[in-house]
Enzyme design. Structure first.
Site, PDB file in Angstrom:
ATOM      1  N   THR A   1      -0.726  11.798  -0.319  1.00 44.06           N
ATOM      2  CA  THR A   1      -1.634  12.527  -1.202  1.00 44.06           C
ATOM      3  C   THR A   1      -2.196  13.742  -0.471  1.00 44.06           C
ATOM      4  OG1 THR A   1      -2.200  10.461  -2.315  1.00 44.06           O
ATOM      5  CG2 THR A   1      -3.694  12.315  -2.645  1.00 44.06           C
ATOM      6  N   ALA A   2      -2.361  13.624   0.844  1.00 40.21           N
ATOM      7  CA  ALA A   2      -2.842  14.757   1.631  1.00 40.21           C
ATOM      8  C   ALA A   2      -1.929  15.966   1.457  1.00 40.21           C
ATOM      9  CB  ALA A   2      -2.927  14.355   3.102  1.00 40.21           C
TER      10      ALA A   2
ATOM     11  N   HIS B   1      -7.250   9.374   7.562  1.00 42.02           N
ATOM     12  CA  HIS B   1      -7.710   8.143   8.213  1.00 42.02           C
ATOM     13  C   HIS B   1      -8.795   8.419   9.268  1.00 42.02           C
ATOM     14  CE1 HIS B   1      -4.663   6.270   5.901  1.00 42.02           C
ATOM     15  NE2 HIS B   1      -3.655   6.480   6.711  1.00 42.02           N
TER      16      HIS B   1
ATOM     17  N   LYS C   1       0.867  -1.175   0.000  1.00 41.80           N
ATOM     18  CA  LYS C   1       0.000   0.000   0.000  1.00 41.80           C
ATOM     19  C   LYS C   1       0.902   1.222   0.000  1.00 41.80           C
ATOM     20  CE  LYS C   1      -3.763   2.524   1.014  1.00 41.80           C
ATOM     21  NZ  LYS C   1      -4.628   2.194   2.181  1.00 41.80           N
ATOM     22  N   LEU C   2       0.512   2.254  -0.720  1.00 39.60           N
ATOM     23  CA  LEU C   2       1.207   3.536  -0.654  1.00 39.60           C
ATOM     24  C   LEU C   2       0.245   4.649  -1.041  1.00 39.60           C
ATOM     25  CD1 LEU C   2       1.369   3.485  -3.824  1.00 39.60           C
ATOM     26  CD2 LEU C   2       3.824   3.259  -3.605  1.00 39.60           C
ATOM     27  N   SER C   3       0.664   5.873  -0.792  1.00 41.45           N
ATOM     28  CA  SER C   3      -0.141   6.999  -1.241  1.00 41.45           C
ATOM     29  C   SER C   3       0.093   7.198  -2.736  1.00 41.45           C
ATOM     30  CB  SER C   3       0.242   8.264  -0.480  1.00 41.45           C
ATOM     31  OG  SER C   3       1.499   8.742  -0.914  1.00 41.45           O
TER      32      SER C   3
END
Length: 282
Positions: free
Chosen positions: A116-117, A155, A55-57
């Site tokens: 991404t934020a 989150h 998983k990654l952004s």
């Protein structure tokens, strides 16, 4: 064949991966060595190509797309699910407008440079440059303790900040949706391009089956989710899952790919990310 697999302890990830790693579906001879890490740690591991699947952004993916290909299954995209900028005290529109003043001096706690934020924060407020990287779960307390002026939360903190007396400044997911009309791409699952293509396709197929199993048996993963959910009650866990796991998690489809391509095109145009390979996907 054993593959290394990294994902976060957040409910959306544990919900998605439960059936896969606990063999509730036929994994066709694959087994998995699992690493639980926060999103920024996973991003950094991806930069070093440490894991077979991770998983990654999507922001981080832009820096490793030569090494990893994006799976059609497992991604977190959606409407109304984006990162939020929060504060100790309410801000009116005039005060928010001053965020666009160069050298405004405000200190912002962010969950990682490659999230991404942080990318969306840069699109909305490029003048907010005084940033401190914190573990996402520490940002609320940093605000309460006056160590930062603004906090960029992701989150489950979307559901907890108001309980601590904190205030929303702007929902950056809403900002993105109004700007593009697309779902917001938050995080995806990628597979190392060095693996045989047949293995990449198998992982993609199995992950989709794992997501479909989770939707068909939503309580099956409850113990696994609770084990990693940081004292979150069941109602909040499933609210989290409902927001971040949806049709795009089963299969990106044309809409999901359009949202990701739009994000990458915009980031390239603003010189936020390097030029990308022609094909991002498995």
């Amino acid at each position: 064949m054993k593959l290394s697999l990294g994902f976060s302890p957040c409910p959306n990830d544990t919900f998605i991966f439960d059936a896969l790693i606990h063999h509730k579906i036929d994994t066709e001879g694959l087994t998995f060595e699992v690493f639980f890490d926060d999103v920024e740690t996973l991003n950094q591991k991806a930069l070093r190509a440490e894991l077979d699947i991770t998983k990654l952004s999507f922001h981080a993916f832009a820096y490793v797309a030569e090494k990893y290909a994006l799976l059609d299954a497992g991604s977190a995209l959606g409407f109304g699910v984006g990162p939020m900028l929060i504060s100790r005290e309410p801000y009116d529109d005039a005060a928010v407008g001053r965020f666009k003043t160069p050298g405004n001096g405000l200190k912002i706690g962010i969950p990682g440079k490659l999230t991404t934020a942080n990318f969306l924060l840069g699109v909305a407020f490029p003048e907010l440059k005084n940033k401190e990287e914190l573990i996402f779960s520490d940002i609320e307390n940093a605000l309460l303790e006056n160590r930062i002026d603004l906090g960029l939360i992701i989150h489950e903190n979307r559901f907890t900040y108001q309980d601590k007396g904190l205030h929303k400044v702007i929902d950056l997911g809403d900002y993105w949706e109004q700007l593009t009309g697309c779902a917001i791409p938050l995080g995806g699952i990628v597979v190392n391009r060095n693996l045989e293509h047949s293995i990449q396709l198998k992982v993609n197929r199995l992950l989709r089956q794992s997501v479909e199993y989770a939707f068909a048996h939503p309580k099956s993963s409850l113990d696994f989710i609770r084990q990693h959910a940081q004292e979150m009650d069941e109602a909040v866990m499933y609210k989290h899952i409902d927001l971040y796991v949806n049709k795009y998690s089963v299969n990106l489809g044309s809409e999901g790919r359009k949202a990701i391509d739009t994000l990458f095109t915009m980031a390239e145009e603003r010189s936020i990310i390097p030029a990308q390979p022609k094909n991002l996907y498995v």
